[in-house]
Design a protein around this motif. Structure first.
Motif, PDB file in Angstrom:
ATOM      1  N   LEU A  76      -7.606 -10.042  -1.526  1.00 58.17           N
ATOM      2  CA  LEU A  76      -8.327  -8.990  -0.893  1.00 58.17           C
ATOM      3  C   LEU A  76      -7.246  -7.841  -0.768  1.00 58.17           C
ATOM      4  O   LEU A  76      -7.508  -6.589  -0.767  1.00 58.17           O
ATOM      5  N   ALA A  77      -5.922  -8.151  -0.235  1.00 60.14           N
ATOM      6  CA  ALA A  77      -4.887  -7.409  -0.195  1.00 60.14           C
ATOM      7  C   ALA A  77      -4.694  -6.472  -1.267  1.00 60.14           C
ATOM      8  O   ALA A  77      -4.251  -5.112  -1.286  1.00 60.14           O
ATOM      9  N   GLY A  78      -4.444  -7.182  -2.454  1.00 57.94           N
ATOM     10  CA  GLY A  78      -4.367  -6.520  -3.663  1.00 57.94           C
ATOM     11  C   GLY A  78      -5.454  -5.384  -4.072  1.00 57.94           C
ATOM     12  O   GLY A  78      -5.020  -4.430  -4.524  1.00 57.94           O
ATOM     13  N   SER A  79      -6.563  -6.131  -3.979  1.00 59.92           N
ATOM     14  CA  SER A  79      -7.707  -4.889  -4.172  1.00 59.92           C
ATOM     15  C   SER A  79      -7.554  -3.762  -3.454  1.00 59.92           C
ATOM     16  O   SER A  79      -7.948  -2.654  -3.569  1.00 59.92           O
ATOM     17  N   ILE A  80      -7.365  -3.926  -2.022  1.00 60.75           N
ATOM     18  CA  ILE A  80      -7.292  -2.765  -1.076  1.00 60.75           C
ATOM     19  C   ILE A  80      -6.024  -1.988  -1.510  1.00 60.75           C
ATOM     20  O   ILE A  80      -6.497  -0.493  -1.454  1.00 60.75           O
ATOM     21  N   ALA A  81      -4.900  -2.459  -1.977  1.00 64.12           N
ATOM     22  CA  ALA A  81      -3.973  -1.732  -2.227  1.00 64.12           C
ATOM     23  C   ALA A  81      -4.164  -0.935  -3.759  1.00 64.12           C
ATOM     24  O   ALA A  81      -3.844   0.189  -3.714  1.00 64.12           O
ATOM     25  N   THR A  82      -4.883  -1.595  -4.632  1.00 72.08           N
ATOM     26  CA  THR A  82      -5.225  -0.880  -5.739  1.00 72.08           C
ATOM     27  C   THR A  82      -6.292   0.271  -5.560  1.00 72.08           C
ATOM     28  O   THR A  82      -6.230   1.273  -6.171  1.00 72.08           O
ATOM     29  N   LEU A  83      -7.176   0.008  -4.552  1.00 75.89           N
ATOM     30  CA  LEU A  83      -7.835   1.120  -4.197  1.00 75.89           C
ATOM     31  C   LEU A  83      -7.518   2.387  -3.519  1.00 75.89           C
ATOM     32  O   LEU A  83      -7.416   3.474  -3.990  1.00 75.89           O
ATOM     33  N   ALA A  84      -6.304   1.918  -2.660  1.00 71.25           N
ATOM     34  CA  ALA A  84      -5.725   3.217  -2.099  1.00 71.25           C
ATOM     35  C   ALA A  84      -4.700   3.878  -3.277  1.00 71.25           C
ATOM     36  O   ALA A  84      -4.776   5.040  -3.414  1.00 71.25           O
ATOM     37  N   ASN A  85      -4.344   2.996  -4.206  1.00 68.09           N
ATOM     38  CA  ASN A  85      -3.571   3.816  -5.277  1.00 68.09           C
ATOM     39  C   ASN A  85      -4.580   4.776  -6.174  1.00 68.09           C
ATOM     40  O   ASN A  85      -4.138   5.988  -6.370  1.00 68.09           O
ATOM     41  N   TRP A  86      -5.713   4.220  -6.694  1.00 60.91           N
ATOM     42  CA  TRP A  86      -6.219   5.058  -7.599  1.00 60.91           C
ATOM     43  C   TRP A  86      -7.085   6.260  -6.642  1.00 60.91           C
ATOM     44  O   TRP A  86      -7.399   7.316  -6.981  1.00 60.91           O
ATOM     45  N   ILE A 144       0.882  -1.178   0.070  1.00 63.04           N
ATOM     46  CA  ILE A 144       0.083  -0.206  -0.120  1.00 63.04           C
ATOM     47  C   ILE A 144       0.929   1.138  -0.188  1.00 63.04           C
ATOM     48  O   ILE A 144       0.589   2.100  -0.645  1.00 63.04           O
ATOM     49  N   GLY A 145       1.833   1.328   0.764  1.00 64.68           N
ATOM     50  CA  GLY A 145       2.974   2.416   0.795  1.00 64.68           C
ATOM     51  C   GLY A 145       3.426   2.669  -0.493  1.00 64.68           C
ATOM     52  O   GLY A 145       3.537   3.998  -0.931  1.00 64.68           O
ATOM     53  N   LEU A 146       3.880   1.804  -1.312  1.00 65.47           N
ATOM     54  CA  LEU A 146       4.697   1.895  -2.523  1.00 65.47           C
ATOM     55  C   LEU A 146       3.709   2.467  -3.369  1.00 65.47           C
ATOM     56  O   LEU A 146       3.863   3.614  -4.276  1.00 65.47           O
ATOM     57  N   LEU A 147       2.419   1.954  -3.321  1.00 69.94           N
ATOM     58  CA  LEU A 147       1.280   2.405  -4.464  1.00 69.94           C
ATOM     59  C   LEU A 147       1.007   3.934  -4.154  1.00 69.94           C
ATOM     60  O   LEU A 147       0.514   4.527  -5.228  1.00 69.94           O
ATOM     61  N   MET A 148       0.756   4.378  -2.881  1.00 73.63           N
ATOM     62  CA  MET A 148       0.276   5.399  -2.693  1.00 73.63           C
ATOM     63  C   MET A 148       1.554   6.550  -2.868  1.00 73.63           C
ATOM     64  O   MET A 148       1.196   7.452  -3.268  1.00 73.63           O
ATOM     65  N   LEU A 149       2.552   6.092  -2.517  1.00 73.03           N
ATOM     66  CA  LEU A 149       3.803   6.969  -2.727  1.00 73.03           C
ATOM     67  C   LEU A 149       4.099   7.124  -4.311  1.00 73.03           C
ATOM     68  O   LEU A 149       4.411   8.457  -5.215  1.00 73.03           O
ATOM     69  N   GLN A 150       3.530   6.243  -5.194  1.00 75.41           N
ATOM     70  CA  GLN A 150       3.749   6.165  -6.560  1.00 75.41           C
ATOM     71  C   GLN A 150       2.976   7.411  -7.126  1.00 75.41           C
ATOM     72  O   GLN A 150       3.236   8.257  -7.930  1.00 75.41           O
ATOM     73  N   GLN A 151       1.689   7.544  -6.385  1.00 79.00           N
ATOM     74  CA  GLN A 151       0.677   8.612  -7.010  1.00 79.00           C
ATOM     75  C   GLN A 151       0.979  10.106  -6.395  1.00 79.00           C
ATOM     76  O   GLN A 151       0.854  11.038  -6.855  1.00 79.00           O
ATOM     77  N   LEU A 152       1.522   9.761  -5.011  1.00 78.51           N
ATOM     78  CA  LEU A 152       1.993  11.090  -4.465  1.00 78.51           C
ATOM     79  C   LEU A 152       2.936  11.867  -4.930  1.00 78.51           C
ATOM     80  O   LEU A 152       3.243  13.058  -4.720  1.00 78.51           O
ATOM     81  N   SER A 153       3.767  11.162  -5.740  1.00 82.60           N
ATOM     82  CA  SER A 153       5.001  11.884  -6.636  1.00 82.60           C
ATOM     83  C   SER A 153       4.285  12.892  -7.497  1.00 82.60           C
ATOM     84  O   SER A 153       5.169  13.717  -7.908  1.00 82.60           O
ATOM     85  N   GLY A 154       3.018  13.024  -7.630  1.00 80.02           N
ATOM     86  CA  GLY A 154       2.431  13.708  -8.443  1.00 80.02           C
ATOM     87  C   GLY A 154       2.558  13.528 -10.150  1.00 80.02           C
ATOM     88  O   GLY A 154       1.882  14.533 -10.820  1.00 80.02           O
ATOM     89  N   ILE A 155       2.797  12.516 -10.284  1.00 84.93           N
ATOM     90  CA  ILE A 155       2.990  12.171 -11.819  1.00 84.93           C
ATOM     91  C   ILE A 155       1.853  12.322 -12.682  1.00 84.93           C
ATOM     92  O   ILE A 155       1.777  12.749 -13.974  1.00 84.93           O
TER      93      ILE A 155
END
Length: 258
Positions: free
Chosen positions: A192-202, A59-70
């Motif tokens: 389940l975990a993959g779905s939660i992480a993807t939801l956080a990412n988007w 979750i942390g990696l996928l959130m930071l991926q988007q928080l980078s502002g890309i």
């Protein structure tokens, strides 16, 4: 599925005919048997490090991926390039997308050679440096006459910073978090975990997209400074908590979280 001979034959071909796969065969069979006995886990089980730690990393990696502002930079790249002095922002945006495609292709060729963790670190360091260039040049541009040679140089530097951000993003942080997430999550929580992480990412992608234009209107230099801080934190996050998964079996990775 009871196809033991096919399983062992496929694994032997994958590892090479000169490799002893007996230990890995035993590990995989034991892992599958354990997962079959407990296809679901209780809420209390999430307190175990082998569950919450890999989930937190994913979750942390996928959130930071988007928080980078890309996404904000991509969606408003025409305005950003025009603000940097490029008259035709649409052509610049097409070029920006083209270099991202090339960088992604390079990343795909390196991920199994160099390793996941090193590419994430290079990507994060490169983004931090590029965002610093963009932020500094936009800040200084506000205090330099537009007709001066220094202003022209600063425009070039800001464009280099924005393009560099896109290149380094595509080189690692853009794709590798998805690879790592698939490799570190235990089988019985992967769905389940993959779905939660993807939801956080988007969700974070939506927040960044909705706020990017407001931030850019407020201050381009300030906007890139915020994204630079996130990229700096990503370096720390990867260095401290993200494991290297290159060349390791799923069973070895899971054992490291216990």
């Amino acid at each position: 599925m009871g196809m033991n001979e096919d399983f062992e034959a496929s694994l032997q071909v994958l590892r090479g005919f000169d490799v002893d796969i007996s230990q890995e065969v035993s590990d995989i069979k034991r892992s599958v048997a354990s997962g079959s006995k407990r296809a679901t886990i209780r809420i209390a089980d999430h307190k175990q490090k082998r569950y919450w730690f890999p989930l937190a990393i994913g979750i942390g990696l996928l959130m930071l991926q988007q928080l980078s502002g890309i996404n904000g930079v991509i969606f408003y790249s025409s305005n950003i390039f025009q603000g940097a002095g490029i008259t035709n922002g649409n052509i610049a945006t097409c070029g920006f997308g083209a270099v991202q495609v090339i960088a992604t292709a390079i990343s795909a060729g390196l991920v199994d050679k160099a390793g996941r963790r090193i590419l994430l670190l290079i990507s994060s360091w490169g983004m931090t440096a590029s965002l610093f260039l963009a932020a500094a040049s936009f800040f200084v541009e506000e205090h330099v006459p537009k007709a001066s040679g220094l202003h022209f140089i600063l425009e070039i530097v800001s464009v280099v910073g924005v393009v560099g951000m896109g290149i380094f993003f595509s080189l690692g942080i853009g794709s590798i978090p998805w690879v790592i997430m698939s490799e570190i999550l235990p089988m019985n929580i992967k769905g389940l975990a993959g779905s939660i992480a993807t939801l956080a990412n988007w969700f974070v992608a939506w927040v960044v997209t909705m706020t990017a234009n407001l931030l850019l209107n407020w201050s381009p230099g300030g906007t890139f400074s915020i994204y630079m801080i996130v990229s700096t934190f990503t370096i720390v996050f990867v260095a401290l908590w993200v494991p290297e998964t290159k060349g390791r079996t799923l069973e070895e990775i899971q054992r490291s979280f216990r």
